[in-house]
Design an enzyme around this catalytic site. Structure first.
Site, PDB file in Angstrom:
ATOM      1  N   LYS A  14       0.938  -1.260  -0.036  1.00 21.57           N
ATOM      2  CA  LYS A  14       0.117   0.034  -0.023  1.00 21.57           C
ATOM      3  C   LYS A  14       0.792   1.244  -0.004  1.00 21.57           C
ATOM      4  CE  LYS A  14      -3.695  -2.932   2.197  1.00 21.57           C
ATOM      5  NZ  LYS A  14      -4.564  -3.165   2.981  1.00 21.57           N
ATOM      6  N   HIS A  95      -8.685  -3.097  -6.443  1.00 21.50           N
ATOM      7  CA  HIS A  95      -8.522  -3.392  -4.896  1.00 21.50           C
ATOM      8  C   HIS A  95      -9.611  -2.761  -4.148  1.00 21.50           C
ATOM      9  CE1 HIS A  95      -7.198  -3.288  -0.825  1.00 21.50           C
ATOM     10  NE2 HIS A  95      -6.411  -4.218  -0.856  1.00 21.50           N
ATOM     11  N   GLU A 144     -10.921 -10.782  -1.230  1.00 21.61           N
ATOM     12  CA  GLU A 144     -10.769  -9.947   0.102  1.00 21.61           C
ATOM     13  C   GLU A 144     -11.873  -9.394   0.446  1.00 21.61           C
ATOM     14  OE1 GLU A 144      -6.236  -8.684  -0.142  1.00 21.61           O
ATOM     15  OE2 GLU A 144      -7.473  -7.083  -1.072  1.00 21.61           O
TER      16      GLU A 144
HETATM   17  P1  PGA Z   1      -4.267  -6.987   5.264  1.00 20.67           P
HETATM   18  O1  PGA Z   1      -4.526  -6.162   3.726  1.00 20.67           O
HETATM   19  O2  PGA Z   1      -3.515  -8.176   5.311  1.00 20.67           O
HETATM   20  O3  PGA Z   1      -3.520  -5.886   5.882  1.00 20.67           O
HETATM   21  O4  PGA Z   1      -5.632  -6.989   5.872  1.00 20.67           O
HETATM   22  C1  PGA Z   1      -4.483  -7.178   2.536  1.00 20.67           C
HETATM   23  C2  PGA Z   1      -4.859  -6.193   1.563  1.00 20.67           C
HETATM   24  O5  PGA Z   1      -5.566  -5.030   1.578  1.00 20.67           O
HETATM   25  O6  PGA Z   1      -4.577  -6.587   0.070  1.00 20.67           O
END
Ligand code: PGA
Length: 217
Positions: A14, A95, A144
């Site tokens: 990110k 995403h 996700e």
């Molecule tokens: P996280 O994020 O492992 O911090 O939950 C996953 C993602 O957003 O790809």
């Protein structure tokens, strides 16, 4: 047999890490990546060029976290697939943070997928549930669920497996609060082909623990 699933382990950083921090991570993680896994790091755009060079000696692929729905030209602020293909093998597309914070529509996501495919970048489309449309030409997706992202509250491995069953003929990863403690339960599921890791990918040691567990499956 170790590594029989040839799992994908994808680090989504990110909006984090200076170039220096990113290079330190590659220096720690790179030498310990086993050939039986497909490990990909997705840094910020500003670190891509340096990371591409640093990753070259290792079995470490590089990904982008997004790409432009357009080609080269007058699109201020956008990173087109043509130029990204200098650095990346794969791109995250759609995403949920982009859908929520940047109003990305299914149509725009389909346009981004076309750009990726036209420039030999593997599109990894994030889906939030079984009803999220998957554009044509996509072979790799990540389930996700929004409630699980960055919350410490992952979906159950069994439900992730059920959702994955809806996407026949696609490779399906799970993402959302994956940690070294829970990753083994996700990759043990028949229909899960790997994981997309946010928070737990930022720390090299934590990410290496995840790699180790996936190597032994
Ligand atoms: P996280 O994020 O492992 O911090 O939950 C996953 C993602 O957003 O790809």
């Amino acid at each position: 047999m170790a590594g029989f699933k040839n799992l994908w382990i994808i680090a989504n950083w990110k909006s984090n890490k200076t170039v220096q921090e990113a290079l330190e991570w590659v220096a720690k993680v790179g030498p310990q990546i086993p050939q039986v896994l497909k490990v990909v790091v997705c840094p910020t755009f500003s670190a891509l060029s340096e990371i591409k060079k640093a990753a070259a000696p290792f079995p470490l692929l590089v990904g982008a976290q997004d790409l432009s729905p357009f080609g080269v030209g007058a699109y201020t602020g956008e990173e087109p697939a043509t130029l990204l293909s200098q650095f990346v093998d794969l791109a995250l597309i759609g995403h949920s943070e982009r859908r929520q914070n940047f109003n990305e529509s299914d149509e725009m996501i389909a346009q981004k997928v076309r750009q990726a495919l036209d420039h030999q970048i593997i599109p990894l489309v994030c889906v939030q549930g079984k009803d999220t449309p998957v554009p044509e030409g996509v072979n790799l997706i990540a389930y996700e669920p929004i409630f699980a992202i960055g919350t410490g509250n992952p979906d159950t491995p069994e439900n992730a497996n059920e959702v994955a069953l809806n996407f026949k003929d696609l490779e399906v990863l799970y993402g959302g609060s994956v940690t070294p403690e829970n990753v083994g339960n996700f990759i043990a599921q028949e229909n899960i082909s790997g994981v997309l890791v946010g928070n737990a990918s930022l720390d090299a040691e934590e990410f290496l623990k995840i790699i180790k567990i996936c190597e032994e499956i």
